[in-house]
Design a protein around this motif. Structure first.
Motif, mmCIF file in Angstrom:
data_model
loop_
_atom_site.group_PDB
_atom_site.id
_atom_site.type_symbol
_atom_site.label_atom_id
_atom_site.label_comp_id
_atom_site.label_asym_id
_atom_site.label_seq_id
_atom_site.Cartn_x
_atom_site.Cartn_y
_atom_site.Cartn_z
ATOM 1 N N SER A 46 -49.506 30.950 7.000
ATOM 2 C CA SER A 46 -49.679 31.957 8.049
ATOM 3 C C SER A 46 -51.063 31.773 8.645
ATOM 4 N N ARG A 47 -51.405 32.524 9.678
ATOM 5 C CA ARG A 47 -52.702 32.319 10.342
ATOM 6 C C ARG A 47 -53.887 32.692 9.454
ATOM 7 N N ASP A 48 -53.649 33.540 8.449
ATOM 8 C CA ASP A 48 -54.763 33.887 7.553
ATOM 9 C C ASP A 48 -54.933 32.868 6.429
ATOM 10 N N GLY A 49 -54.149 31.786 6.458
ATOM 11 C CA GLY A 49 -54.289 30.721 5.480
ATOM 12 C C GLY A 49 -53.410 30.849 4.272
ATOM 13 N N SER A 50 -52.645 31.939 4.153
ATOM 14 C CA SER A 50 -51.772 32.120 2.996
ATOM 15 C C SER A 50 -50.593 31.163 3.065
ATOM 16 N N LYS A 51 -50.182 30.671 1.915
ATOM 17 C CA LYS A 51 -49.037 29.775 1.854
ATOM 18 C C LYS A 51 -47.753 30.529 2.206
ATOM 19 N N THR B 143 -41.469 31.278 -5.363
ATOM 20 C CA THR B 143 -42.123 31.076 -6.655
ATOM 21 C C THR B 143 -43.501 30.473 -6.431
ATOM 22 N N PRO B 144 -44.437 30.659 -7.375
ATOM 23 C CA PRO B 144 -45.767 30.042 -7.227
ATOM 24 C C PRO B 144 -45.702 28.535 -7.029
ATOM 25 N N ALA B 145 -44.807 27.858 -7.744
ATOM 26 C CA ALA B 145 -44.724 26.400 -7.627
ATOM 27 C C ALA B 145 -44.224 25.982 -6.251
ATOM 28 N N ALA B 146 -43.193 26.675 -5.755
ATOM 29 C CA ALA B 146 -42.643 26.324 -4.441
ATOM 30 C C ALA B 146 -43.658 26.571 -3.335
ATOM 31 N N LEU B 147 -44.399 27.664 -3.426
ATOM 32 C CA LEU B 147 -45.391 27.967 -2.403
ATOM 33 C C LEU B 147 -46.562 26.980 -2.468
ATOM 34 N N ALA B 148 -46.946 26.594 -3.662
ATOM 35 C CA ALA B 148 -48.038 25.637 -3.801
ATOM 36 C C ALA B 148 -47.682 24.290 -3.176
#
Length: 618
Positions: free
Chosen positions: A362-367, A351-356
């Motif tokens: 990841s190495r590209d900076g994504s949560k 979910t957006p909240a859990a990822l935030a």
């Protein structure tokens, strides 16, 4: 020219089962060793797959020439020697994943999560590389084929160890994919085979195949299952071998998928097989593993609930002293094995909240998810007699290998080579009743009779050498669904009954793949077999067989493998599962020793002779 392993496709006539077309599935090979990025050095996390992978133009750029401790790839002399490094190498299990494969309902309810867009964005074939010709820190990997174009990509970001199988698991989310990684692991102290899952985020607008499907180097991370309570030994966590008893009441156990502390950045020296398989998680946890043992093989997800998956724990007995000692709790011995049934609850952490809230990227900076709750909810009831000639101490599965989970909840499993009783058995298992029914078998190394339990094809057998059944696949949908199709059509077309399996035969004609070794073999055996070896010898041969599984009333079936067996019962069991041929192995060997070797002898069945009754066929 490329030598070594192949990937081929076949088109079958649905009515006659005749192969009407075939060809090579691989058209172009792309690797990271073509000069787009420095070899064996870290590269930027902002790079996309098109910036990293290139089309090979010379043999040395193949993944088979990667060396973790060297500053350059190996340079094989492909016109003289080193054929193992001059092509694709050591392929084992494969899994075809159709576009959006998990976007369907089961009895009117979502299989898991969303019903649109779940799964890869293309038709993907995952091919596992079980071994490496150099083995310098890198022992294998997973490869991905774009089925539509034939483009081939090694994926060291998923594994650099010996990989038996890779398979997909549903995240239930249209933006995320998961791949189960059956890496053998490492036998170093404190390490061992573990439960690995690659989680990647798709870039659905990307033009590159890998980025679009969440398989790009910088798009995901490798996660491993840990016990929140701190247990690290797999057998202990599974309560095995006790949990293999059919009447054992196994209570599901909580677990978590946590990201390991390492990510692949281009450096094989840092992301080598031992480092990856011995790594702790970002949270500092030691993953669950077979203590000091590197041996696990096939895995598959559950079509009815695809966030669940099962894994063949092939070498688990090697990590348990009771099995090494063949004591009463593990009578079949050191090669005892079982299967683990797992489930992960991906959606709660996507979910957006859990990822935030997560600090993992990841190495590209994504949560990325900081962890995912999971559980071990079932252990195979393996403590039964699954084949003939196993009384009194052969209760159990030896080196369980190939596995597939069928629609309807049943699971097909098969033993690896050289099991007790000299038949490597294949079975169908019902988790709900914890019952097993044998369905087929293959010859073992020391098989002393031919009967209908083994299913080797006509023309495939020249001596008592281990064979195995592997590559289970439910092809009922492929043989019935109209084109074009939807993921729902494919699921609805599965019947869990019409399957295929390969009989893999090792060492056919002494394992000779050319006439180079023939003089040595002929001199050693005293038999002039060089002609037939040179003409027909392969290290492995195989035949795909269609199997129609029986309808079984699992509540009452008399076919269930027994957990208790008497000597009289064993005799009945043997009779039920095979008819003896005319001569024993000892008789056939006696014939071979007394007869002179004929130049025209061809030691297989394709000319109609019986078992071992020709000279030299011993």
């Amino acid at each position: 020219m490329l030598t070594g392993a192949l990937e081929q496709y076949f088109d079958f006539d649905r009515h006659t089962l005749e192969a009407v077309n075939a060809g090579h599935a691989v058209r172009k090979i792309h690797t990271m060793q073509t000069g787009k990025v420095p070899y064996n050095q870290p590269f930027s996390g902002s790079l996309k797959s098109g910036d990293i992978y290139g089309l090979i133009t010379e043999h040395r750029q193949l993944f088979a020439n990667v060396q973790a401790s060297e500053a350059d790839m190996a340079s094989p002399k492909c016109d003289e020697e080193g054929s193992a490094q001059c092509g694709l190498y050591g392929h084992c299990g494969s899994k075809i994943a159709l576009k959006h494969e998990y976007s369907y309902t089961v009895n009117g309810a979502p299989a898991y999560g969303a019903t649109v867009g779940v799964g890869f964005e293309d038709d993907v074939l995952l091919v596992s590389m079980e071994g490496h010709p150099i083995g310098d820190g890198v022992r294998g990997t997973i490869n991905a084929i774009n089925v539509r174009t034939g483009d081939w990509y090694p994926l060291p970001q998923l594994a650099t160890g010996t990989v038996e199988m890779a398979f997909t698991i549903s995240t239930g989310h249209p933006d995320w994919i998961a791949v189960g990684v059956q890496d053998y692991g490492s036998d170093l102290e404190g390490c061992g085979s573990g439960w690995n899952v690659w989680i990647g985020k798709k870039d659905k607008t990307a033009t590159h195949f890998l980025d679009r499907n969440g398989l790009g180097v910088n798009q995901g991370r490798l996660y491993r299952v840990v016990d929140p309570a701190g247990v690290t030994d797999m057998a202990t966590f599974m309560e095995w071998p006790a949990s293999g008893q059919p009447d054992y009441n196994f209570v599901p156990k909580a677990a978590r998928l946590e990201p390991i502390e390492l990510v692949f950045d281009g450096s094989y020296a840092a992301f080598n097989a031992d480092a990856v398989n011995c790594a702790k998680t970002v949270q500092g946890s030691t993953p669950i593993r077979m203590t000091g043992v590197d041996k696990q093989e096939w895995g598959a997800s559950n079509p009815d609930k695809p966030n669940q998956w099962a894994i063949s724990e092939t070498g688990l007995g090697l990590s348990v002293q009771a099995c090494i000692d063949s004591d009463e709790s593990c009578p079949i011995g050191r090669l005892a094995s079982t299967a683990a049934f797992l489930e992960a609850f991906f959606l709660e952490k996507l979910t957006p909240a859990a990822l935030a809230a997560s600090t993992v990227t990841s190495r590209d900076g994504s949560k990325m998810p900081d962890f995912i709750d999971a559980r071990l909810f079932h252990v195979l009831a393996d403590r039964v007699f699954i084949g003939p000639d196993r009384f009194p101490n052969g209760k159990g599965y030896e080196y369980v290998d190939s596995l597939v989970w069928l629609k309807g909840g049943k699971v097909l499993l098969a033993e690896d080579a050289s099991a007790k009783g000299e038949y490597n058995m294949a079975v169908i298992y019902d988790p709900a009743t914890r019952k097993t029914v044998p369905v087929a078998g293959a010859l073992g190394d020391k098989n002393h009779k031919m009967n209908t339990v083994n299913t080797f094809p006509y023309g495939s057998f020249d001596r008592p050498r281990d064979q195995e059944l592997t590559g289970w696949f439910d092809w009922s949908a492929a043989m019935s669904v109209a084109v074009p199709y939807t993921p729902q059509d494919i699921y609805d077309g599965l019947d869990g009954k019409h399957v295929v399996v390969n009989n893999q035969m090792k060492g056919y004609y002494q394992g000779c793949m050319s006439n180079v070794r023939c003089p040595q073999i002929g001199a050693k055996s005293g038999c002039p077999l060089c002609r037939c070896i040179a003409e027909q010898g392969f290290h492995y041969t195989a035949q795909m067989m269609s199997v129609i599984l029986p309808d079984i009333d699992w509540a009452t079936t008399p076919l269930a493998a027994p957990s208790v067996l008497t000597e009289a019962g064993e005799s009945q069991f043997v009779s039920a599962y095979g008819k003896y041929r005319r001569r024993s192995l000892a008789e056939k060997r006696a014939i071979a020793k007394t007869d002179m070797c004929a130049d025209t002898a061809v030691c297989d069945w394709k000319h109609g002779h019986d078992d071992f009754d020709l000279p030299c066929c011993h």
